[in-house]
Design a protein around this motif. Sequence first.
Motif, PDB file in Angstrom:
ATOM      1  N   PHE A 103      39.622  69.925  43.290  1.00 50.48           N
ATOM      2  CA  PHE A 103      39.894  68.391  44.065  1.00 50.48           C
ATOM      3  C   PHE A 103      39.411  68.603  45.607  1.00 50.48           C
ATOM      4  O   PHE A 103      38.636  67.689  45.985  1.00 50.48           O
ATOM      5  CB  PHE A 103      41.531  68.091  44.195  1.00 50.48           C
ATOM      6  CG  PHE A 103      41.618  66.701  44.544  1.00 50.48           C
ATOM      7  CD1 PHE A 103      41.304  65.673  43.913  1.00 50.48           C
ATOM      8  CD2 PHE A 103      42.327  66.361  45.660  1.00 50.48           C
ATOM      9  CE1 PHE A 103      41.486  64.144  44.321  1.00 50.48           C
ATOM     10  CE2 PHE A 103      42.419  65.133  46.007  1.00 50.48           C
ATOM     11  CZ  PHE A 103      42.001  63.973  45.387  1.00 50.48           C
ATOM     12  N   SER A 104      40.077  69.587  46.506  1.00 54.33           N
ATOM     13  CA  SER A 104      39.392  69.449  47.886  1.00 54.33           C
ATOM     14  C   SER A 104      37.986  69.606  48.094  1.00 54.33           C
ATOM     15  O   SER A 104      37.553  69.601  49.165  1.00 54.33           O
ATOM     16  CB  SER A 104      40.420  70.531  48.438  1.00 54.33           C
ATOM     17  OG  SER A 104      40.295  71.896  48.122  1.00 54.33           O
ATOM     18  N   SER A 105      37.578  70.423  46.982  1.00 53.07           N
ATOM     19  CA  SER A 105      36.011  70.863  47.148  1.00 53.07           C
ATOM     20  C   SER A 105      35.106  69.542  46.902  1.00 53.07           C
ATOM     21  O   SER A 105      33.760  69.696  47.060  1.00 53.07           O
ATOM     22  CB  SER A 105      35.598  72.009  46.330  1.00 53.07           C
ATOM     23  OG  SER A 105      35.875  71.499  44.952  1.00 53.07           O
ATOM     24  N   ARG A 151      33.069  57.290  38.103  1.00 55.18           N
ATOM     25  CA  ARG A 151      34.353  57.658  38.710  1.00 55.18           C
ATOM     26  C   ARG A 151      34.400  58.178  39.857  1.00 55.18           C
ATOM     27  O   ARG A 151      33.454  59.089  40.272  1.00 55.18           O
ATOM     28  CB  ARG A 151      35.153  58.117  37.452  1.00 55.18           C
ATOM     29  CG  ARG A 151      35.305  57.159  36.188  1.00 55.18           C
ATOM     30  CD  ARG A 151      36.444  57.931  35.361  1.00 55.18           C
ATOM     31  NE  ARG A 151      36.464  57.196  34.056  1.00 55.18           N
ATOM     32  CZ  ARG A 151      37.480  57.596  33.105  1.00 55.18           C
ATOM     33  NH1 ARG A 151      38.293  58.714  33.311  1.00 55.18           N
ATOM     34  NH2 ARG A 151      37.620  56.898  31.915  1.00 55.18           N
ATOM     35  N   PHE A 152      35.717  58.090  40.452  1.00 56.48           N
ATOM     36  CA  PHE A 152      35.884  58.981  41.830  1.00 56.48           C
ATOM     37  C   PHE A 152      36.724  60.245  41.383  1.00 56.48           C
ATOM     38  O   PHE A 152      37.493  60.277  40.263  1.00 56.48           O
ATOM     39  CB  PHE A 152      36.678  58.190  43.023  1.00 56.48           C
ATOM     40  CG  PHE A 152      35.915  56.778  43.305  1.00 56.48           C
ATOM     41  CD1 PHE A 152      35.204  57.317  44.375  1.00 56.48           C
ATOM     42  CD2 PHE A 152      36.022  55.773  42.734  1.00 56.48           C
ATOM     43  CE1 PHE A 152      34.423  56.317  45.189  1.00 56.48           C
ATOM     44  CE2 PHE A 152      34.962  54.824  43.485  1.00 56.48           C
ATOM     45  CZ  PHE A 152      34.430  55.015  44.753  1.00 56.48           C
ATOM     46  N   PRO A 153      36.809  61.230  42.015  1.00 57.44           N
ATOM     47  CA  PRO A 153      37.491  62.579  41.711  1.00 57.44           C
ATOM     48  C   PRO A 153      38.877  62.189  41.262  1.00 57.44           C
ATOM     49  O   PRO A 153      39.483  62.832  40.605  1.00 57.44           O
ATOM     50  CB  PRO A 153      37.433  63.449  42.919  1.00 57.44           C
ATOM     51  CG  PRO A 153      35.972  62.986  43.527  1.00 57.44           C
ATOM     52  CD  PRO A 153      35.758  61.418  43.179  1.00 57.44           C
ATOM     53  N   SER A 154      39.537  61.322  42.243  1.00 59.84           N
ATOM     54  CA  SER A 154      40.869  60.837  41.929  1.00 59.84           C
ATOM     55  C   SER A 154      41.281  60.408  40.787  1.00 59.84           C
ATOM     56  O   SER A 154      42.455  60.170  40.292  1.00 59.84           O
ATOM     57  CB  SER A 154      41.430  59.973  43.153  1.00 59.84           C
ATOM     58  OG  SER A 154      40.800  58.852  43.098  1.00 59.84           O
ATOM     59  N   GLY A 159      40.597  69.473  34.858  1.00 60.91           N
ATOM     60  CA  GLY A 159      39.626  70.024  34.316  1.00 60.91           C
ATOM     61  C   GLY A 159      38.287  69.334  34.379  1.00 60.91           C
ATOM     62  O   GLY A 159      37.237  70.003  34.722  1.00 60.91           O
ATOM     63  N   GLN A 160      38.286  68.209  34.469  1.00 62.97           N
ATOM     64  CA  GLN A 160      37.281  67.159  34.484  1.00 62.97           C
ATOM     65  C   GLN A 160      36.733  67.342  36.019  1.00 62.97           C
ATOM     66  O   GLN A 160      35.498  67.310  36.294  1.00 62.97           O
ATOM     67  CB  GLN A 160      37.452  65.842  34.244  1.00 62.97           C
ATOM     68  CG  GLN A 160      37.781  65.370  33.182  1.00 62.97           C
ATOM     69  CD  GLN A 160      38.326  64.117  32.781  1.00 62.97           C
ATOM     70  OE1 GLN A 160      39.134  63.461  33.646  1.00 62.97           O
ATOM     71  NE2 GLN A 160      38.123  63.205  31.473  1.00 62.97           N
ATOM     72  N   ARG A 161      37.589  67.713  37.183  1.00 61.82           N
ATOM     73  CA  ARG A 161      37.090  67.855  38.528  1.00 61.82           C
ATOM     74  C   ARG A 161      36.303  69.041  38.606  1.00 61.82           C
ATOM     75  O   ARG A 161      35.225  69.146  39.243  1.00 61.82           O
ATOM     76  CB  ARG A 161      38.305  67.665  39.668  1.00 61.82           C
ATOM     77  CG  ARG A 161      38.637  66.352  39.802  1.00 61.82           C
ATOM     78  CD  ARG A 161      39.648  66.233  41.114  1.00 61.82           C
ATOM     79  NE  ARG A 161      40.944  66.971  40.589  1.00 61.82           N
ATOM     80  CZ  ARG A 161      41.910  66.035  40.302  1.00 61.82           C
ATOM     81  NH1 ARG A 161      42.021  64.902  40.112  1.00 61.82           N
ATOM     82  NH2 ARG A 161      43.075  66.931  40.218  1.00 61.82           N
ATOM     83  N   GLN A 162      36.769  70.201  37.810  1.00 60.28           N
ATOM     84  CA  GLN A 162      36.215  71.426  37.953  1.00 60.28           C
ATOM     85  C   GLN A 162      34.875  71.399  37.109  1.00 60.28           C
ATOM     86  O   GLN A 162      33.696  71.948  37.784  1.00 60.28           O
ATOM     87  CB  GLN A 162      36.713  72.394  37.453  1.00 60.28           C
ATOM     88  CG  GLN A 162      36.470  73.929  37.691  1.00 60.28           C
ATOM     89  CD  GLN A 162      36.613  74.283  39.320  1.00 60.28           C
ATOM     90  OE1 GLN A 162      35.826  73.621  39.865  1.00 60.28           O
ATOM     91  NE2 GLN A 162      37.164  75.109  39.480  1.00 60.28           N
ATOM     92  N   ALA A 185      43.315  77.295  39.579  1.00 61.04           N
ATOM     93  CA  ALA A 185      44.092  76.304  39.638  1.00 61.04           C
ATOM     94  C   ALA A 185      44.272  75.558  38.391  1.00 61.04           C
ATOM     95  O   ALA A 185      44.702  74.207  38.447  1.00 61.04           O
ATOM     96  CB  ALA A 185      43.430  75.551  40.558  1.00 61.04           C
ATOM     97  N   LEU A 186      43.872  75.898  37.307  1.00 58.55           N
ATOM     98  CA  LEU A 186      43.577  74.907  36.134  1.00 58.55           C
ATOM     99  C   LEU A 186      44.747  75.501  34.900  1.00 58.55           C
ATOM    100  O   LEU A 186      45.092  76.647  35.049  1.00 58.55           O
ATOM    101  CB  LEU A 186      42.366  75.172  35.240  1.00 58.55           C
ATOM    102  CG  LEU A 186      41.293  74.436  36.292  1.00 58.55           C
ATOM    103  CD1 LEU A 186      40.118  74.848  35.544  1.00 58.55           C
ATOM    104  CD2 LEU A 186      41.223  73.108  36.734  1.00 58.55           C
ATOM    105  N   ASP A 187      45.133  74.647  34.057  1.00 55.53           N
ATOM    106  CA  ASP A 187      46.151  75.232  32.854  1.00 55.53           C
ATOM    107  C   ASP A 187      45.099  75.963  31.945  1.00 55.53           C
ATOM    108  O   ASP A 187      44.103  76.209  32.087  1.00 55.53           O
ATOM    109  CB  ASP A 187      46.313  73.844  32.117  1.00 55.53           C
ATOM    110  CG  ASP A 187      47.255  73.069  32.813  1.00 55.53           C
ATOM    111  OD1 ASP A 187      47.826  73.472  33.824  1.00 55.53           O
ATOM    112  OD2 ASP A 187      47.458  71.800  32.566  1.00 55.53           O
ATOM    113  N   VAL A 188      46.130  76.755  31.393  1.00 55.51           N
ATOM    114  CA  VAL A 188      45.645  77.856  30.409  1.00 55.51           C
ATOM    115  C   VAL A 188      44.287  77.466  29.490  1.00 55.51           C
ATOM    116  O   VAL A 188      43.452  77.859  29.186  1.00 55.51           O
ATOM    117  CB  VAL A 188      46.454  78.869  29.782  1.00 55.51           C
ATOM    118  CG1 VAL A 188      45.976  79.919  28.900  1.00 55.51           C
ATOM    119  CG2 VAL A 188      47.276  79.564  30.881  1.00 55.51           C
TER     120      VAL A 188
END
Length: 342
Positions: A103-105, A151-154, A159-162, A185-188
């Motif tokens: 997100f922050s990247s 779409r915006f990152p928010s 997973g989509q952001r990565q 930072a992601l779920d398994v």
Amino acid sequence: MNGPLLKVENLTKHYPLGAGFLNKTTPVVRAVENLSFSVEAGETLCIVGESGCGKSTVARLLMRLMDPTGGRVLIDETDIASLKKHALRAFRRRMQMVFQDPFSSLNPRLTAGQIITEPVENFERLSRKQRQALAADLLRKVGMAPEMMHRFPSEMSGGQRQRLGIARALALEPSLIIADEAVSALDVSVQAQILNLLMDLQEQMGIAFVFISHDLGVVEHIGHRVAVMYLGRIVELATREALFATPVHPYTEALIAAAPVPDPTRVRLEAPVEGEVPSPVNPPTGCAFHPRCPLAVERCRIDIPSLTPMSDGRLVACHVRAPAAGVNAQPVVAANSSLAVR
């Protein structure tokens, strides 16, 4: 071109600290000390170790986001650590980075399509049609619908952001991607999707990865070779299969023994390590691991061990397990061969 795609020689990074009023010497944080390794085209080298061992500093040095204190970083035999501004800019197309926080990247004010095409537009002008075609193609490659470009990152999941961050890294068609804790930072379940995506992209495009992680399960899934770092130095470098089957360095054994085992019926190797990680401002003399090592001998307290080739091709920095003279080596204990930590 012959030879490895990436070659690192004696890479070193020290951070000077402010000296006191009466202290004439300036103490330094020894973040990275004399690292040497190489990465072939289409290969994944994983770098693992505890927090604070220097992994992320290595990533920034490889990307030339900071200047090294010493050593060389060669891409196809060109030392990028010595390149000036304009020459370095040309090499930016060869190497890209996937950051830890998806997100922050990402710039929250840009749409996904703008985020993907921005790196390309730093080097060449694209028409609106070209930008949309490029964004759509890369979104498809990372398993997302082309309509997501608006779409915006928010408005996306983690997973989509990565995946978006990976698409951005692919936009310049790099030869090398540095992934710094790219899935931590992601779920398994999402981690597995991203790892499989990276492996598929590597097979399709021949990209080399330097994958930095503290998760040994992730490393065992994606890596071809693994470099284990401790307090700024590599202590063991081996193929994935050899490292997990028979770890040689006592610190590697401890890392693998500390990894959680999902199957309660499987036997763990007991390799307890006592004490805290030493300060990189005032590291121990000799082998940095000796204050915590159950095998330490007097030589470990005096001499810094160098990476020594073993019979199976791995490199190990240990006076006991891999003495430079090749004699009086303590054999790897039989328990290692039955290690079932995955």
